[in-house]
Design an enzyme around this catalytic site. Sequence first.
Site, PDB file in Angstrom:
ATOM      1  N   HIS A   7      16.812  30.187 -11.170  1.00  0.00           N
ATOM      2  CA  HIS A   7      15.455  30.927 -10.775  1.00  0.00           C
ATOM      3  C   HIS A   7      15.080  31.792 -11.948  1.00  0.00           C
ATOM      4  O   HIS A   7      14.045  32.538 -11.364  1.00  0.00           O
ATOM      5  CB  HIS A   7      16.090  32.024  -9.529  1.00  0.00           C
ATOM      6  CG  HIS A   7      17.114  32.890 -10.032  1.00  0.00           C
ATOM      7  ND1 HIS A   7      17.762  33.628  -9.066  1.00  0.00           N
ATOM      8  CD2 HIS A   7      17.027  33.631 -11.121  1.00  0.00           C
ATOM      9  CE1 HIS A   7      18.601  34.537  -9.965  1.00  0.00           C
ATOM     10  NE2 HIS A   7      17.840  34.549 -11.128  1.00  0.00           N
TER      11      HIS A   7
ATOM     12  N   HIS B 107      17.346  41.406  -7.870  1.00  0.00           N
ATOM     13  CA  HIS B 107      17.762  42.124  -9.207  1.00  0.00           C
ATOM     14  C   HIS B 107      17.019  43.445  -9.304  1.00  0.00           C
ATOM     15  O   HIS B 107      16.188  43.778 -10.007  1.00  0.00           O
ATOM     16  CB  HIS B 107      16.682  41.182 -10.213  1.00  0.00           C
ATOM     17  CG  HIS B 107      17.246  39.832 -10.341  1.00  0.00           C
ATOM     18  ND1 HIS B 107      16.944  38.908  -9.319  1.00  0.00           N
ATOM     19  CD2 HIS B 107      17.826  39.024 -11.049  1.00  0.00           C
ATOM     20  CE1 HIS B 107      17.153  37.787  -9.609  1.00  0.00           C
ATOM     21  NE2 HIS B 107      18.129  37.759 -10.689  1.00  0.00           N
TER      22      HIS B 107
ATOM     23  N   HIS C 252      24.157  32.042 -18.529  1.00  0.00           N
ATOM     24  CA  HIS C 252      23.120  32.940 -19.239  1.00  0.00           C
ATOM     25  C   HIS C 252      23.908  34.327 -19.394  1.00  0.00           C
ATOM     26  O   HIS C 252      24.523  34.870 -18.525  1.00  0.00           O
ATOM     27  CB  HIS C 252      21.678  32.774 -18.807  1.00  0.00           C
ATOM     28  CG  HIS C 252      21.373  33.542 -17.322  1.00  0.00           C
ATOM     29  ND1 HIS C 252      22.239  32.824 -16.149  1.00  0.00           N
ATOM     30  CD2 HIS C 252      20.743  34.314 -16.854  1.00  0.00           C
ATOM     31  CE1 HIS C 252      21.481  33.653 -15.149  1.00  0.00           C
ATOM     32  NE2 HIS C 252      20.637  34.273 -15.477  1.00  0.00           N
TER      33      HIS C 252
ATOM     34  N   GLU D 158      25.803  34.753 -11.393  1.00  0.00           N
ATOM     35  CA  GLU D 158      24.979  34.172 -10.150  1.00  0.00           C
ATOM     36  C   GLU D 158      25.343  32.866  -9.799  1.00  0.00           C
ATOM     37  O   GLU D 158      25.086  32.704  -8.380  1.00  0.00           O
ATOM     38  CB  GLU D 158      23.558  33.897 -10.740  1.00  0.00           C
ATOM     39  CG  GLU D 158      22.896  35.528 -10.911  1.00  0.00           C
ATOM     40  CD  GLU D 158      21.440  35.347 -11.647  1.00  0.00           C
ATOM     41  OE1 GLU D 158      20.670  36.283 -11.755  1.00  0.00           O
ATOM     42  OE2 GLU D 158      21.078  34.022 -12.014  1.00  0.00           O
TER      43      GLU D 158
HETATM   44  C1  DHB Z   1      16.369  35.527 -17.037  1.00  0.00           C
HETATM   45  C2  DHB Z   1      17.154  34.681 -16.075  1.00  0.00           C
HETATM   46  C3  DHB Z   1      17.598  35.478 -14.852  1.00  0.00           C
HETATM   47  O1  DHB Z   1      18.337  34.992 -13.869  1.00  0.00           O
HETATM   48  C4  DHB Z   1      16.886  36.676 -14.540  1.00  0.00           C
HETATM   49  O2  DHB Z   1      17.198  37.149 -13.472  1.00  0.00           O
HETATM   50  C5  DHB Z   1      16.020  37.382 -15.356  1.00  0.00           C
HETATM   51  C6  DHB Z   1      15.673  36.734 -16.721  1.00  0.00           C
HETATM   52  C7  DHB Z   1      15.932  34.686 -18.273  1.00  0.00           C
HETATM   53  O3  DHB Z   1      16.390  33.922 -18.524  1.00  0.00           O
HETATM   54  O4  DHB Z   1      15.139  35.521 -18.927  1.00  0.00           O
HETATM   55 FE    FE Z   2      18.775  36.428 -12.230  1.00  0.00          FE
END
Ligand code: DHB
Ligand code: FE
Length: 290
Positions: A12, A59, A197, A244
Site C-alpha cells: 500500500h 497509520h 520494509h 503489516e
Molecule cells: C512507506 C511504506 C508504508 O507502508 C507506509 O505506510 C509509509 C511509507 C514507504 O515505503 O515510503
Molecule cells: Fe504502511
Amino acid sequence: MAHISASVYTSHVPAIGAAMDLSKTREPYWQPLFAGYDFSRQWLKENRPDVILLVYNDHATAFSLDMIPTFALGTAAEYQVADEGWGPRPVPKVIGHPELASHIAQSVIQQDFDLTIINKMDVDHGLTVPLSLMCGEKDPVKDAWPCPVIPLAVNVVQYPVPSGQRCLNLGRAIRKAIESYDENLNVQIWGTGGMSHQLQGARAGLINKEWDNRFLDLLIENPVGLSEIPHIEYVREAGSEGIELVMWLIARGAMADVDCAKPLPKVLHRFYHVPASNTAVGHLILQNQA
Ligand code: DHB
Ligand code: FE
C-alpha cells in the site's frame, strides 16, 4: 447466501498513490510497478464483486495513539479520504455496506473476536492505495469506486500487534459470517500492507526478497504453517514495517480451503517488485475453486 469468491493481496506504499495522483505512472521508475497491475485491473473489471472487505492498517491517521483498537470494523455508510498532511488524495470517498458490516460484527463477535465498531472514520493510504492500484485512475473511478467497501483496520503500528494465528482465525470467522448473510452477494476479501520494509532506525531501507517470496509461497500453499511464524520473525526478516504482512493472513484465512477441505485456491496472478519508495511490493490474486 453471500460468498467469498476471491482474495487479493497487495502492498500500500503511499508514494504509489502520489505517482497516480501526479500522473507519473509512465515514468521509468514507476512503469514496471504499474505493469504488474495491468492484469489485475482487467480482472477486477470482469469480476467486479458486490462488496470488498478490505483489511488494512491505519497509520495513526484516524486512530491517534490515544486509542488503539486491535481489530476495528467499519459499519458506516461512507468514509471520507483522510488528509495525511498534503491534503486528501483526489480520489472518491469510500461507500460502505452497513448491513453486511453489521452482520459481520454480530457474527464475528459472537465467535469471540472482540471487534471495535467504527461508525465514523477517515481512511488513509492503507485503504485508498490498494483501491487505486486495483482500479486504475480512469473513469468511472474518478467519480466512484466500483463497489462498496467494508474497512477492517488492524493495529500493526503500536505493539503489541495480533499474532499470525489470531489473524488467520479471524479470517475463518469472517468467512463463516459472510456465508451466513442472507443475500446473494459476491464478496472479495483483500489483505494489504507489506512487503518487507523498514522506514526508520539503523536498518532503514531493509528489503528481503527471499523472505518475501517465501512468504508468498507459504501464503498460497501452507497458510496454517505460515500463521505460526512469530511476530519477531517478521520484524527481524522483513523489517519493522514488514509486520503489516500479518494482515494478509486474515484474507487468506477466509478462503474456503482453510476450513472446508477444499482444494487450494487458484493463483490467478502473482507479482513482486523492488523498489517502490522504501518498500518491496508484493501482489497476489487467489480464487476459490468451485
Ligand atoms: C512507506 C511504506 C508504508 O507502508 C507506509 O505506510 C509509509 C511509507 C514507504 O515505503 O515510503
Ligand atoms: Fe504502511
